[in-house]
Design a protein around this motif. Structure first.
Motif, mmCIF file in Angstrom:
data_model
loop_
_atom_site.group_PDB
_atom_site.id
_atom_site.type_symbol
_atom_site.label_atom_id
_atom_site.label_comp_id
_atom_site.label_asym_id
_atom_site.label_seq_id
_atom_site.Cartn_x
_atom_site.Cartn_y
_atom_site.Cartn_z
ATOM 1 N N MET A 262 18.388 1.424 9.018
ATOM 2 C CA MET A 262 18.382 1.213 10.469
ATOM 3 C C MET A 262 19.796 0.958 10.994
ATOM 4 S SD MET A 262 15.784 1.495 12.520
ATOM 5 C CE MET A 262 15.966 0.309 13.863
ATOM 6 N N LYS A 263 20.544 0.102 10.334
ATOM 7 C CA LYS A 263 21.909 -0.209 10.783
ATOM 8 C C LYS A 263 22.783 1.037 10.759
ATOM 9 C CE LYS A 263 23.587 -3.931 8.779
ATOM 10 N NZ LYS A 263 23.785 -4.918 7.670
ATOM 11 N N ARG A 264 22.644 1.819 9.710
ATOM 12 C CA ARG A 264 23.430 3.051 9.580
ATOM 13 C C ARG A 264 23.101 4.014 10.721
ATOM 14 N NH1 ARG A 264 21.238 4.414 5.146
ATOM 15 N NH2 ARG A 264 22.551 3.075 3.858
ATOM 16 N N THR A 265 21.819 4.144 11.036
ATOM 17 C CA THR A 265 21.391 5.072 12.086
ATOM 18 C C THR A 265 21.805 4.575 13.465
ATOM 19 O OG1 THR A 265 19.484 5.652 10.693
ATOM 20 C CG2 THR A 265 19.431 6.382 12.982
ATOM 21 N N ILE A 266 21.667 3.276 13.708
ATOM 22 C CA ILE A 266 22.098 2.696 14.982
ATOM 23 C C ILE A 266 23.591 2.923 15.195
ATOM 24 C CG2 ILE A 266 22.515 0.497 16.173
ATOM 25 C CD1 ILE A 266 19.834 -0.475 14.895
ATOM 26 N N ALA A 267 24.368 2.643 14.162
ATOM 27 C CA ALA A 267 25.823 2.769 14.286
ATOM 28 C C ALA A 267 26.237 4.206 14.550
ATOM 29 C CB ALA A 267 26.500 2.238 13.027
ATOM 30 N N VAL A 268 25.632 5.143 13.841
ATOM 31 C CA VAL A 268 25.972 6.553 14.041
ATOM 32 C C VAL A 268 25.532 7.019 15.431
ATOM 33 C CG1 VAL A 268 25.399 8.894 13.280
ATOM 34 C CG2 VAL A 268 26.134 7.189 11.613
ATOM 35 N N ALA A 269 24.393 6.519 15.890
ATOM 36 C CA ALA A 269 23.958 6.856 17.251
ATOM 37 C C ALA A 269 24.988 6.395 18.273
ATOM 38 C CB ALA A 269 22.603 6.216 17.541
ATOM 39 N N TYR A 289 15.958 -8.783 12.899
ATOM 40 C CA TYR A 289 16.418 -7.932 14.009
ATOM 41 C C TYR A 289 17.800 -8.317 14.518
ATOM 42 C CZ TYR A 289 14.678 -11.785 16.940
ATOM 43 O OH TYR A 289 14.444 -13.012 17.519
ATOM 44 N N GLY A 290 18.209 -9.548 14.283
ATOM 45 C CA GLY A 290 19.540 -9.959 14.709
ATOM 46 C C GLY A 290 20.652 -9.141 14.063
ATOM 47 N N SER A 291 20.343 -8.543 12.901
ATOM 48 C CA SER A 291 21.333 -7.703 12.211
ATOM 49 C C SER A 291 21.677 -6.455 13.014
ATOM 50 C CB SER A 291 20.800 -7.281 10.837
ATOM 51 O OG SER A 291 20.563 -8.401 10.012
ATOM 52 N N THR A 325 18.578 -16.794 21.131
ATOM 53 C CA THR A 325 19.238 -17.572 20.072
ATOM 54 C C THR A 325 19.936 -16.656 19.071
ATOM 55 O OG1 THR A 325 17.650 -19.381 20.296
ATOM 56 C CG2 THR A 325 18.850 -19.233 18.215
ATOM 57 N N ALA A 326 19.260 -15.533 18.719
ATOM 58 C CA ALA A 326 19.872 -14.573 17.797
ATOM 59 C C ALA A 326 21.156 -13.997 18.385
ATOM 60 C CB ALA A 326 18.876 -13.458 17.479
ATOM 61 N N CYS A 327 21.135 -13.714 19.685
ATOM 62 C CA CYS A 327 22.337 -13.188 20.352
ATOM 63 C C CYS A 327 23.451 -14.235 20.365
ATOM 64 C CB CYS A 327 22.003 -12.776 21.784
ATOM 65 S SG CYS A 327 20.886 -11.365 21.933
ATOM 66 N N GLU A 328 23.084 -15.442 20.768
ATOM 67 C CA GLU A 328 24.086 -16.503 20.902
ATOM 68 C C GLU A 328 24.740 -16.838 19.560
ATOM 69 O OE1 GLU A 328 21.671 -19.448 22.717
ATOM 70 O OE2 GLU A 328 21.557 -18.349 24.628
ATOM 71 N N GLY A 329 23.967 -16.728 18.482
ATOM 72 C CA GLY A 329 24.505 -17.018 17.164
ATOM 73 C C GLY A 329 25.617 -16.076 16.751
ATOM 74 N N LEU A 330 25.672 -14.910 17.381
ATOM 75 C CA LEU A 330 26.714 -13.931 17.069
ATOM 76 C C LEU A 330 27.719 -13.774 18.210
ATOM 77 C CD1 LEU A 330 24.475 -11.262 15.287
ATOM 78 C CD2 LEU A 330 26.199 -12.720 14.227
ATOM 79 N N GLY A 331 27.652 -14.688 19.166
ATOM 80 C CA GLY A 331 28.650 -14.692 20.230
ATOM 81 C C GLY A 331 28.295 -13.858 21.443
ATOM 82 N N TYR A 332 27.003 -13.547 21.626
ATOM 83 C CA TYR A 332 26.564 -12.739 22.763
ATOM 84 C C TYR A 332 25.564 -13.530 23.598
ATOM 85 C CZ TYR A 332 28.669 -8.811 20.295
ATOM 86 O OH TYR A 332 29.562 -7.990 19.661
#
Length: 375
Positions: A262-269, A289-291, A325-332
């Protein structure tokens, strides 16, 4: 935007290579979208769960022999919409099977009891029902549609969508995910996206990964979306959705994509598509999903505080506070948006008819008022 050959070269990116790929995608996202991720607070209206297609992974569609196959009545539609409005939802997502009356007598009979002879006319009037009697904005996900059908729905839908899923014709073969699905041919799906562009409809599409396609198929599917957006400028978001195996389906035993896939496909998209196209991934289909954030997404799609995900009923929506919370944990930060993105709202009556312009403006104003009152 990267080339097809470069995108294909990332097929086996893992560990440090995958990290570097995700970093590149995240930087593009940050540069254009900033440090806020978004979602749409929605209510899900499954207008009918009958369909003329038989996808190998679907549990939403019910056979006409099932006691659960149905059409929602106007009263049920309005009850659901009003309950969503009471919870501060702003989007009414109409999702439905494709043209069931063309295959099933039960669908024709139920429509006749409602005073209709086809599903799309009924859909139009139920969107109008919601617009007239609530403050919500309809978003229509009715599958593959013609120019005339899209044109008829445009005045009652702030945005529309249809998953491309994949451009591979191999998926139409016997034993594959889209066998015996007349509405899932790549030509028909791509034509719908193109006709929506000609009509200036703010459109959502996406790919479904893990249904038997190759990596190159995914890349070419994303490029096909990109090409149509470059021609018409109407794609507002692209969903990267992971296949989830479900009991009782033909694909119950098939392997699901893992998190790295999923991460690979999201990034390439993110690298393939123009930066103004939002990249979205559903948070209820992945525990971690936070990943997705560090892979380059900027949107979580629709999240409902009221209705389940009828397409994936076994996967409950996370609480909006948990996503924040997942967003905030990564600075968003996490922000709410309407079903139609702001850049499409700001183009006079190109994308929205006057009645919908006024509705969208009132919802934006209401949201600003609420934020101010809370602050």
């Amino acid at each position: 935007m990267i080339s097809v050959s470069e995108a294909i070269s990332y097929e086996f990116a893992t560990e440090q290579d995958l990290y570097a790929l995700c970093q590149q995608a995240s930087q593009i996202r940050n540069n254009y979208w900033g440090k806020q991720l978004t979602y749409s607070k929605k209510v899900f209206i499954p207008l009918t769960n009958m369909c003329r297609d038989s996808c190998g992974y679907c549990t939403f569609v019910q056979s006409p022999d099932s006691i659960h196959s149905n059409y929602m009545t106007p009263e049920q539609v309005l009850k659901t919409a009003r309950e969503g409005q009471a919870l501060d939802c702003k989007e009414a997502l109409f999702s439905l099977g494709e043209r069931p009356e063309e295959r099933h007598q039960k669908a024709r009979d139920l429509l006749a009891n409602l005073g209709y002879d086809n599903t799309l006319d009924y859909l139009h009037d139920q969107c109008e029902n919601v617009l007239t009697n609530t403050s919500l904005l309809p978003h229509v996900n009715a599958g593959a549609l013609s120019f005339d059908e899209l044109k008829r729905l445009k005045p009652v839908a702030a945005s529309m969508g249809m998953m491309l899923e994949n451009v591979s014709t191999d998926l139409l073969k016997q034993g594959q995910a889209h066998y015996a699905c007349p509405d899932k041919t790549p030509k028909r799906r791509l034509d719908t996206i193109e006709q929506a562009g000609k009509l200036d409809i703010a459109f959502t599409t996406g790919i479904l990964i893990g249904i038997g396609e190759s990596w190159e198929d995914r890349v070419r599917s994303l490029v096909a979306i990109r090409d149509r957006h470059l021609a018409y400028g109407h794609i507002q978001e692209v969903i990267i959705q992971n296949f989830r195996a479900k009991e009782g389906t033909a694909m119950a035993g098939c392997q699901e994509p893992n998190l790295d896939d999923m991460k690979r496909t999201i990034a390439v998209a993110r690298l393939i598509l123009p930066e103004e196209i939002s990249i979205q991934a559903p948070p209820n289909l992945e525990i971690e999903y936070g990943s997705y954030i560090n892979a380059g997404i900027n949107d979580w799609g629709g999240i409902s505080p009221l209705t389940k995900d009828f397409i994936n009923p076994e996967r409950a929506w996370p609480q909006i506070s948990s996503v924040a919370t997942a967003c905030e944990g990564l600075g968003y930060s996490l922000g709410e948006r309407l079903t139609i993105y702001s850049r499409f709202q700001d183009q006079n009556d190109k994308y929205l008819t006057p009645n919908l312009i006024q509705r969208a403006a009132s919802l934006v104003g209401y949201a600003a008022h609420v934020r101010g009152a809370i602050a």
